[in-house]
Design an enzyme around this catalytic site. Sequence first.
Site, PDB file in Angstrom:
ATOM      1  CG  HIS A   1      13.139 -25.884  41.671  1.00 39.91           C
ATOM      2  ND1 HIS A   1      12.753 -25.376  40.468  1.00 39.91           N
ATOM      3  CD2 HIS A   1      14.188 -26.717  41.400  1.00 39.91           C
ATOM      4  CE1 HIS A   1      13.525 -25.866  39.501  1.00 39.91           C
ATOM      5  NE2 HIS A   1      14.404 -26.690  40.053  1.00 39.91           N
TER       6      HIS A   1
ATOM      7  CD  GLU B   1       9.589 -23.991  40.227  1.00 36.00           C
ATOM      8  OE1 GLU B   1      10.723 -23.484  40.372  1.00 36.00           O
ATOM      9  OE2 GLU B   1       9.403 -25.188  40.000  1.00 36.00           O
TER      10      GLU B   1
ATOM     11  NE  ARG C   1      14.089 -26.186  34.972  1.00 32.90           N
ATOM     12  CZ  ARG C   1      15.063 -26.643  35.762  1.00 32.90           C
ATOM     13  NH1 ARG C   1      14.810 -27.570  36.659  1.00 32.90           N
ATOM     14  NH2 ARG C   1      16.291 -26.150  35.659  1.00 32.90           N
TER      15      ARG C   1
HETATM   16  C1  GLV Z   1      17.574 -27.459  38.980  1.00 40.23           C
HETATM   17  O1  GLV Z   1      16.406 -27.622  38.800  1.00 40.23           O
HETATM   18  C2  GLV Z   1      18.569 -27.627  37.988  1.00 40.23           C
HETATM   19  O2  GLV Z   1      18.240 -27.670  36.797  1.00 40.23           O
HETATM   20  O3  GLV Z   1      19.739 -27.720  38.356  1.00 40.23           O
END
Ligand code: GLV
Length: 322
Positions: free
Chosen positions: A286, A267, A238
Amino acid sequence: MKPYVFISRKLPDEAIAILKEKYDVHMWEQEDAAVPYEVFLEETKKADALLTMLSEPVNEDVLKAGEKLKIVANMAVGYDNIDVKAASRLGVTVTNTPNVLNDSTADLTFALVLAAARRMVEASEFVKEGNWKSWSPFLLAGQDVHHKTIGIVGMGNIGKTVAKRATGFEMEILYHNRSRKHDAEQELGAKYASFKELLERSDFVVCMTPLTEETRNLFNRNAFKKMKQQAVFVNASRGPVVNEHDLYEALVEGEIAAAGLDVFAEEPIGSDHPLLGLKNVVAMPHIGSASMETRFAMMKLCVENIDLVLSGNAPKTPVNKK
Ligand code: GLV
Ligand code: GLV
């Protein structure tokens, strides 16, 4: 009346067929734009179940608005977008999608290690821009990955799956985690290290830790200063675990060599983001778990959890104990 299910992003019919058969399913009809907060709040007021993305803030106001709400099924392993404490207090089950995405996310994470070390994105742009005039001994020469030391911060299931890939590259594996992971030590030869030791000894520092109050801003100037000058930093967990300003400074000052980033503090980011101006940054939007197979598996798990809870059963992958 059938229970009301709201899905916060357009998902393919085949993925939600079971829900459509049994429930009154409503969906935000866009695939590439998040549902506006006001709409999300209005839908939540009617909902028995929510299927959410990590882009939705499931805060206390939302949870309170959901007077009939029984479950929030988050289509991610991370759930920092959800106020889990409030959910528990209000009797709402929260579920995530662990394990089905371990391999895909570890693949992308390791790809970032390789891409940043071997300057693959920079090299691809170099060729595409017509700059390849001759072969030369140090043309886009990067660093080796094999036989180096990888330090994994956050040895959860994805961290372990990254470590497994590292064994194939004959790397020394260090890890830091709140608790010791004896299985990873025995099966993969991973060695536990303090955060400081890991930073000092690793050639590749890979952040896999969930975002919590303890891990927010964990990778700050102090942390980058402890890393080797040739260190490559990879973040696939994250964004807010990293202080981006400090990372930028560390890269510009040459305190570390490169970074591979799948996640950012806020984001999405635009092309004016300072980190994107640096050649030694590989940036992804991401997409850690974004393979077709894995995304369908994540949808399926959310659907199963919702169906279980709405029919009075325990969910498969709960995050909270209500
Ligand atoms: C993506 O970042 C997730 O947490 O699955
Ligand atoms: C994190 O790495 C997890 O698997 O939860």
